[in-house]
Design an enzyme around this catalytic site. Sequence first.
Site, PDB file in Angstrom:
ATOM      1  N   ARG A 119       0.800  -1.225   0.000  1.00 57.67           N
ATOM      2  CA  ARG A 119       0.000   0.000   0.000  1.00 57.67           C
ATOM      3  C   ARG A 119       0.835   1.279   0.000  1.00 57.67           C
ATOM      4  NH1 ARG A 119      -2.718  -3.842   1.561  1.00 57.67           N
ATOM      5  NH2 ARG A 119      -0.785  -4.359   2.608  1.00 57.67           N
ATOM      6  N   THR A 120       1.786   1.371   0.911  1.00 61.80           N
ATOM      7  CA  THR A 120       2.470   2.659   1.079  1.00 61.80           C
ATOM      8  C   THR A 120       3.246   3.011  -0.188  1.00 61.80           C
ATOM      9  OG1 THR A 120       2.659   2.098   3.413  1.00 61.80           O
ATOM     10  CG2 THR A 120       3.934   3.983   2.642  1.00 61.80           C
TER      11      THR A 120
ATOM     12  N   LYS B 198      25.349  -3.786  -0.515  1.00 60.45           N
ATOM     13  CA  LYS B 198      26.825  -3.780  -0.560  1.00 60.45           C
ATOM     14  C   LYS B 198      27.397  -3.036   0.644  1.00 60.45           C
ATOM     15  CE  LYS B 198      26.313  -2.962  -5.458  1.00 60.45           C
ATOM     16  NZ  LYS B 198      26.463  -1.815  -6.370  1.00 60.45           N
TER      17      LYS B 198
ATOM     18  N   ARG C  54      11.141   3.935   3.501  1.00 59.17           N
ATOM     19  CA  ARG C  54      10.813   2.976   4.579  1.00 59.17           C
ATOM     20  C   ARG C  54      12.073   2.191   4.908  1.00 59.17           C
ATOM     21  NH1 ARG C  54       5.750  -1.079   4.606  1.00 59.17           N
ATOM     22  NH2 ARG C  54       4.786   0.904   5.154  1.00 59.17           N
TER      23      ARG C  54
ATOM     24  N   HIS D 263       4.853   5.845  11.582  1.00 60.79           N
ATOM     25  CA  HIS D 263       4.385   5.670  10.198  1.00 60.79           C
ATOM     26  C   HIS D 263       3.417   6.827   9.936  1.00 60.79           C
ATOM     27  CE1 HIS D 263       3.209   4.018   6.466  1.00 60.79           C
ATOM     28  NE2 HIS D 263       2.922   2.768   6.807  1.00 60.79           N
TER      29      HIS D 263
END
Length: 305
Positions: free
Chosen positions: A51-52, A80, A101, A129
């Site tokens: 969703r986000t 890396k 995120r 959030h």
Amino acid sequence: MRHLIEPFDFTVAEIDKILDLADEIVKDKEKYQEACKHKTLATLFFEPSTRTRLSFEAAMLELGGNVLGFSSAQSSSAAKGESVADTIRTVCCYADIIAMRHPKEGSALVAKNYATVPIINAGDGGHNHPTQTLTDLLTIRREKGRLNNLTVGFCGDLKFGRTVHSLIKALSRYENIDFVMISPEELQLPGYIREDFFKKNNITFRQYERMEDVIGELDIIYMTRVQRERFFNEADYIRLKDSYILNAEKLKMAKPDLSILHPLPRVNEISTDVDSDPRACYFRQALNGKHVRMALIMTLLGINI
Ligand code: CP
């Protein structure tokens, strides 16, 4: 330059303005279809999302802008060993605004410290959030017509659920919110919310273990998934994962105008026999997420139409 790292980064008046703009965008989509022409959003997702990430990308595309980014740490140079700071300094060369995120609490704040474009926290570990919070506020306002005088139940994993932590903070600024926490003892709110937030701000809340004991009093129930990815051992997750299952039978005890919210994804905590109940708001909530992110992108880019 403004960023959105945690819910208190905007005043109540600023949040109301974003929610108003989200409503206006829905009413007149054509007016906004080129609002972000020649602007680029980067979505940097070091953790899974449906969703986000996709609602951010859909939001930018519907505003006439461009999107780029990655959907897992493995497909970026983080694999890396690149730091968040260096990733952000690099992506700022390619994008006008960044949604990120990351599994580590505080990572969004680090990103902000190195950024030359607005940073949006799309979830930092179990911490915050804030764009889900904007989504939740818009959903409550659209469903109830108000953001005050509500009895709001939070049910499930209140310890690791970052959407819960952010929404509690946001709702605490509205009048007469009766906070009701429903969770097993091991998944109660973390100390920093209970002590540093509720206690310091003189806000009271009620704590229950059984949903059945309080569901009849609620105007809103905010269901949450038990956050498997934040558990230290699998046995604890398995023991706790089905602590609460909201189903059609339990809903018989609820108010006829209860609003059932869930940030999604759901696992078992809402039975599919609830989906056709008009009180189930969670898919409308997912759509609201796109509208509010359109308004947020425009706000942070300083675009007024
Ligand atoms: N609500 C939410 O954050 O969903 P995703 O994890 O799918 O982005």
